[in-house]
Scaffold this active site. Structure first.
Site: not given
Length: 869
Positions: A430, A428, A426
């Protein structure tokens, strides 16, 4: 001079009245440090005739915020004044606030424009006495000033431009938005959130209880097709998601490269970059809910794609504008084969997906087999692997991107193996979930405030960590996030389809650095590394236990059968590691095989950039970046000192203006002060002073309990090709899924500090401490009931198994041998390959092991992200 009261009356400005109010709000603070008269004097100096009481309170709060560098209690006082001011301007009764928000008429249109859904409004009206009496408004005063200003700026709902909610109203609205008419669960969630044990993610805080409650943070989208229809259908999906505050991760491996044949028009493709610029402009145009924060897309590409060189440079500040997309975030989805080829200084072949189909559909041995077959068939263009690696590192030093996520690790160590090949993460880096043209992966996030579980004994002599309470709270959050899946508004049907089938959730953390400082554990200490393992084992066990209990009540998620968990294989098993030994895993494993899980995935520590500001903690699991930094709010910029350090220096008697100026000159570091005890120097190291090898080791230690991934930033003061290469290869060999989110570098040259008197700053080193040592609680490690019963055997066995199960290969490659005994920031690099490079002159320049600090290639370095810090 006179002040205008809230009811319009004029009243003379009274020094004593202001002092009395400041004193009244200073309850519980250090009376020897808070000087109400001094605060009042500063306030009076900024007052003008006709000032309103609201403006006077704002001035008082800002005055105290500026005095935070004198003592941390001033930050608390600033928050109390600001929140007291808000309380005077807003309606107290929760049900009345909900009614006003629900019945709002837009003055511009004259039409009913409710900010609260009919369902939540009706629930509140039916239970208003219970809900009104449950709210504890004093808990608003626990927020820091900057935490409150963050809430005020973006989170609290407004009527006609004025804040209508109090922080406690927001928390109750979120609890109702998640649990609806289940009032018992509403009150439990309200109490735990208002006591700051955890927080839900920003979209949940924004949208819970509203007519369109889109509470999910992360969406993973597949490019639907390599066609005009497919590209623009995907673009619309990204826009619809971004409109409702979702962050987007999009994989674009299937889009043909520049110069590829287009059968429909008998023409050739313009490649990725023109398409990427269309997505860039969409991200700029579609902000997340009325400028609460800008839209954000990350694009994932595998390094075999023929347009890869242009892709990694899209955020550079120089070069032709038509090949830049600076509002998007490039990310690499890296197969192990690429890392092996770079390590061996071997060849690397670039393909167009139209000429080499299916490479993004396979991983591991299948990928290697297909890739090498396409190479033998001559379907692509072969270059030196290190030439591409060099381009990647050059882009990372200038822009912090592209992100590095390892495709094979993500697919090899996931509970969604039975769904298909995972093709992206995604925004970020994670969230690691399966997505396809008809399934857009979704994840709902929440983060646990780790400092909330630090407990100090009654006599103040010892401190410990409450794992039992942490386990209990993590289970509550699991129930909450599971409920969000059912009550969420989905902006596109593909998202609902995926989330209802697989039901992934993501628990993260914030304030790990704060926890260490409260317990007096240096970040690099063995005790800190042990606590890191214990915390994440506890949370992982709690989430699985709660999900298994939910499965017994509500049924397992629909694609559970065939997953690793259905066979009793948990995340640490996929790493060939054994858990630390805090909890009873064997009983839980049997229960999962028997009853299933309600959620396919549960753990993904995220950056917590905004929500950690609300609670006043350091971001996620990172060390502090500085012991002194600036916080910007609408009224100006404030200097903030690490409150734990500030309290220590005040108690030592060496904090004054010279120390403050010294910290500014040293970018928040205390390492050069001879009069500061070594114990404090170790405790308050910034991330720039901590070995990146330790950061990566701790990431690998916790990764065996993280069934998705985590947003791991890497930090280098003076990046060189050799250092970055060492870091990336060390992380890859440790088995990390996310090798790097951002590469953080310090400014190449410090700005001239016009406000600093260097002579005054130099005096900081001459102060003599007034006490020989600080009276602080000593950390006493504690386990759980289960671990205490089997303490000796469990801990010994865990220690042995962790050594045996290290995912680092035993063979000594040029990279791993260089990494075995050095800190990653040291100027020691992997050995240069011995074979002679027989390539053109461009290839010879690509020395990925060079230890020279990388110079900026931008024609105007002041515009470069790295040079400007």
């Amino acid at each position: 001079m006179y002040v205008i009261k809230r009811d319009g009356r004029k009243e003379p400005v009274q020094f004593d009245k202001i002092t009395s109010r400041i004193t009244r709000l200073s309850y519980g603070l250090d009376p020897n440090r808070i000087d109400a008269v001094k605060v009042t004097q500063r306030i009076i100096s900024g007052v003008y005739s006709g000032v309103t009481t609201v403006e006077l309170d704002n001035l008082a709060a800002e005055t105290c915020a500026y005095m935070t560098t004198v003592h941390p209690d001033y930050a608390t006082l600033a928050a109390r004044i600001a929140i007291s001011n808000l309380h005077k301007q807003t309606t107290k009764q929760f049900s009345k606030v909900i009614e006003d928000l629900h019945d709002w008429i837009n003055p511009a249109t004259g039409k009913h424009a409710p900010m609260i859904s009919d369902e939540i409004y009706n629930i509140v009206m039916e239970n208003k006495d219970t809900l009104n009496s449950a709210i504890v408004y004093d808990r608003d005063f626990q927020y820091t000033y900057f935490g409150f200003k963050t809430l005020e700026r973006s989170y609290l709902l407004r009527l006609n431009g004025e804040v209508a909610e109090r922080p406690q109203h927001l928390v109750m609205r979120v609890a109702l938005g998640i649990h609806g008419s289940d009032i018992e669960s509403v009150l439990k969630t309200y109490n735990l959130m208002s006591l700051r044990y955890f927080t839900h993610a920003s979209p949940t805080l924004f949208n819970a209880g509203t007519p369109h409650p889109q509470m999910s943070s992360c969406f993973l989208i597949a490019m639907k097709d390599d066609s005009i229809e497919g590209i623009y259908d995907t673009l619309k999906e990204c826009a619809m998601i971004s409109k409702t505050a979702g962050g987007v991760g999009l994989h674009i491996n299937n889009i043909r490269s520049t110069g590829s044949y287009i059968a429909g028009t008998n023409g050739t493709s313009n490649g990725l970059i023109p398409m990427i610029r269309v997505f860039n402009n969409t991200a700029r145009y579609v902000d997340q809910g009325g400028n609460k924060r800008p839209g954000a897309f990350a694009l994932f590409l595998e390094p075999w794609h023929a347009d890869i060189f242009d892709f990694v440079d899209i955020r550079k500040t120089h070069g032709k504008e038509e090949i830049r997309a600076r509002d998007l975030f490039p990310a690499l989805w890296i197969p192990d084969l690429f890392m092996k080829r770079v390590q061996e200084d071997g060849p690397w072949t670039l393909f167009s997906p139209s000429a080499a189909p299916g490479l993004d559909d396979v991983w591991g041995d299948e990928f290697e087999e297909l890739y090498t077959r396409y190479e033998r068939e001559g379907r692509g263009k072969t270059i030196k692997a290190q030439k591409l690696w060099y381009a990647i590192l050059q882009a990372q030093t200038e822009t912090g991107t592209p992100f590095m996520v390892y495709k094979d690790a993500c697919n090899r160590k996931t509970n969604q193996q039975n769904l298909g090949t995972i093709k992206s993460s995604n925004l970020c880096c994670e969230i690691v979930e399966y997505s396809s043209p008809d399934e857009t992966a979704v994840c709902n996030l929440a983060s646990i405030a780790l400092p909330a579980f630090v407990e100090v004994s009654e006599d103040g002599k010892t401190a410990s960590y409450n794992f039992e309470r942490l386990h209990e709270i993590a289970k509550v959050i699991t129930h909450n996030l599971n409920r969000v899946i059912d009550r969420n508004y989905y902006p596109v049907p593909e998202a609902r389809n995926s989330n209802m089938k697989h039901r992934p959730i993501a628990l993260g953390v914030q304030g790990l650095a704060d926890t260490y400082m409260m317990l007096r554990l240096p970040f690099e200490s063995e005790e800190a590394q042990t606590l890191n393992k214990q915390i994440f084992e506890t949370i992982y066990h709690a989430t699985l236990e709660a999900s298994c209990e939910l499965a017994q009540k509500e049924g397992k998620y629909s694609t559970f059968e065939g997953s690793p968990a259905s066979k009793g294989i948990l995340q640490f098993d996929m790493w060939n590691a054994k858990p630390f030994g805090m909890w009873d895993w064997e009983t839980l494993r049997k229960d999962i095989v028997k009853h299933g899980l309600r959620n396919s995935l549960t753990m993904a520590p995220m950056p917590t950039a905004s929500t950690s500001q609300i609670l006043g903690y350091n971001e996620c699991f990172e060390p502090v970046t500085s012991n002194m930094y600036s916080r910007r709010v609408l009224s100006g910029e404030f200097q903030v000192v690490n409150p734990y350090l500030l309290r220590d220096l005040v108690d030592l008697g060496i904090w004054d203006d010279s120390m403050k100026q010294y910290l500014i000159t040293q970018n928040g570091s205390i390492q050069g002060l001879p009069n500061v005890p070594q114990e404090l120097k170790e405790l308050y190291k910034t991330v720039w002073e901590i070995s990146q090898k330790t950061i990566i080791n701790m990431a690998a230690d916790r990764a065996i309990y993280i069934d998705q991934s985590h947003s791991l930033n890497l930090f280098l003061q003076a990046p060189s090709m050799g250092k970055i290469t060492s870091m990336h290869f060390y992380g890859w060999k440790k088995g990390l899924k996310t090798g790097m989110y951002y590469l953080r570098t310090q400014a190449a040259s410090a700005a001239i500090q016009f406000t600093i008197d260097q002579e005054v700053a130099d005096q900081a080193a001459t102060h003599i401490a007034s006490v020989s040592e600080l009276d602080r609680p000593v950390y006493v490690p504690k386990g759980t009931k289960f671990s205490e019963q089997k303490a000796a055997s469990a801990l010994t066995e865990s220690s042995d198994n962790e050594k045996d199960a290290s995912p680092v290969p035993s063979e000594q490659s040029s990279v791993s041998s260089a990494m075995s005994n050095v800190k990653l920031e040291d100027s020691v690099a992997p050995a240069v390959p011995t074979e002679t490079i027989k390539e053109d002159s461009d290839e010879k320049k690509c020395d990925i092991y060079n230890e020279k600090v990388i110079a900026c290639t931008a024609p105007t370095p002041e515009a470069c992200e790295s040079c400007s810090g």
